[in-house]
Design a protein around this motif. Structure first.
Motif, PDB file in Angstrom:
ATOM      1  N   LEU A   1       2.814   9.820   0.708  1.00  0.00           N
ATOM      2  CA  LEU A   1       4.059   9.300   1.268  1.00  0.00           C
ATOM      3  C   LEU A   1       4.646   8.189   0.402  1.00  0.00           C
ATOM      4  CD1 LEU A   1       5.725   9.881   3.833  1.00  0.00           C
ATOM      5  CD2 LEU A   1       4.469   8.052   4.965  1.00  0.00           C
ATOM      6  N   SER A   2       3.811   7.439  -0.292  1.00  0.00           N
ATOM      7  CA  SER A   2       4.269   6.314  -1.111  1.00  0.00           C
ATOM      8  C   SER A   2       4.683   6.706  -2.519  1.00  0.00           C
ATOM      9  CB  SER A   2       3.161   5.255  -1.238  1.00  0.00           C
ATOM     10  OG  SER A   2       2.997   4.577  -0.035  1.00  0.00           O
ATOM     11  N   ILE A   3       4.195   7.845  -2.995  1.00  0.00           N
ATOM     12  CA  ILE A   3       4.400   8.247  -4.384  1.00  0.00           C
ATOM     13  C   ILE A   3       4.940   9.676  -4.403  1.00  0.00           C
ATOM     14  CG2 ILE A   3       3.262   8.563  -6.620  1.00  0.00           C
ATOM     15  CD1 ILE A   3       1.025   6.686  -5.472  1.00  0.00           C
ATOM     16  N   SER A   4       5.975   9.916  -5.177  1.00  0.00           N
ATOM     17  CA  SER A   4       6.566  11.253  -5.205  1.00  0.00           C
ATOM     18  C   SER A   4       5.711  12.228  -6.007  1.00  0.00           C
ATOM     19  CB  SER A   4       7.983  11.198  -5.770  1.00  0.00           C
ATOM     20  OG  SER A   4       7.952  10.760  -7.104  1.00  0.00           O
TER      21      SER A   4
ATOM     22  N   ALA B   1      -3.305   0.105   4.210  1.00  0.00           N
ATOM     23  CA  ALA B   1      -2.474  -1.076   4.476  1.00  0.00           C
ATOM     24  C   ALA B   1      -1.490  -1.359   3.350  1.00  0.00           C
ATOM     25  CB  ALA B   1      -3.351  -2.297   4.738  1.00  0.00           C
ATOM     26  N   ASN B   2      -1.855  -1.069   2.106  1.00  0.00           N
ATOM     27  CA  ASN B   2      -0.907  -1.356   1.026  1.00  0.00           C
ATOM     28  C   ASN B   2       0.315  -0.447   1.074  1.00  0.00           C
ATOM     29  OD1 ASN B   2      -2.061   0.970  -0.084  1.00  0.00           O
ATOM     30  ND2 ASN B   2      -2.663  -0.013  -1.989  1.00  0.00           N
ATOM     31  N   MET B   3       0.217   0.653   1.791  1.00  0.00           N
ATOM     32  CA  MET B   3       1.371   1.536   1.951  1.00  0.00           C
ATOM     33  C   MET B   3       2.447   0.904   2.846  1.00  0.00           C
ATOM     34  SD  MET B   3      -0.521   5.223   2.295  1.00  0.00           S
ATOM     35  CE  MET B   3       1.013   6.126   2.523  1.00  0.00           C
TER      36      MET B   3
ATOM     37  N   CYS C   1       2.466  12.905   7.344  1.00  0.00           N
ATOM     38  CA  CYS C   1       1.434  11.973   6.896  1.00  0.00           C
ATOM     39  C   CYS C   1       0.207  12.066   7.808  1.00  0.00           C
ATOM     40  CB  CYS C   1       2.007  10.551   6.912  1.00  0.00           C
ATOM     41  SG  CYS C   1       0.922   9.315   6.185  1.00  0.00           S
ATOM     42  N   VAL C   2      -1.002  12.098   7.198  1.00  0.00           N
ATOM     43  CA  VAL C   2      -2.238  12.209   7.971  1.00  0.00           C
ATOM     44  C   VAL C   2      -3.179  11.027   7.756  1.00  0.00           C
ATOM     45  CG1 VAL C   2      -2.193  14.726   8.188  1.00  0.00           C
ATOM     46  CG2 VAL C   2      -3.250  13.662   6.172  1.00  0.00           C
TER      47      VAL C   2
END
Length: 136
Positions: A86-89, A46-48, A41-42
């Motif tokens: 990172l949050s979504i495949s 905040a919602n993550m 992750c780079v």
């Protein structure tokens, strides 16, 4: 504090609320969580981490830089890129700009304006999409 990554698409699709000085701990939590995911992750919004505030952090070389209430004020040279999150495949193709100028508050809530290019500009645009509730 390292926070778990949020994968709730309904939450991630909400537009973020402006941050205030009362949200300083969110910056620390984002920086800690980004550091914990440095291998994959780079950038992070905040919602993550489950907080609907307009704060992002971006890995810029050896430094992770927070941008509070960022807003793109200029963009140039659109091009197509493929990104993951990172949050979504999966990966998706989207349009990004090679150069952007961003107005934001720094960690001390002081106003800043800076032009970013190439990879850093792409990361910022991806994280700002998170702030707008745009899922990539």
């Amino acid at each position: 504090m390292i926070k778990p990554i949020n994968h709730d698409l309904t939450f991630l699709a909400q537009k973020a609320h402006p941050a205030t000085t009362a949200d300083r701990q969110i910056i620390t939590d984002l920086l800690d969580t980004l550091a914990a995911h440095h291998d994959d992750c780079v950038g992070m919004a905040a919602n993550m981490i489950g907080i609907n505030k307009r704060i992002i952090v971006v890995q810029m070389g050896p430094f992770a830089v927070p941008l509070v209430n960022p807003k793109i004020t200029h963009r140039a040279n659109p091009h197509s890129v493929t990104e993951g999150c990172l949050s979504i495949s999966g990966q998706k193709t989207t349009t990004r700009y090679q150069s952007i100028t961003v107005s934001y508050l720094d960690r001390q809530f002081q106003p800043q304006q800076q032009t970013f290019t190439d990879w850093i500009a792409q990361i910022i645009q991806h994280e700002l999409d998170h702030c707008e509730g745009i899922l990539i």
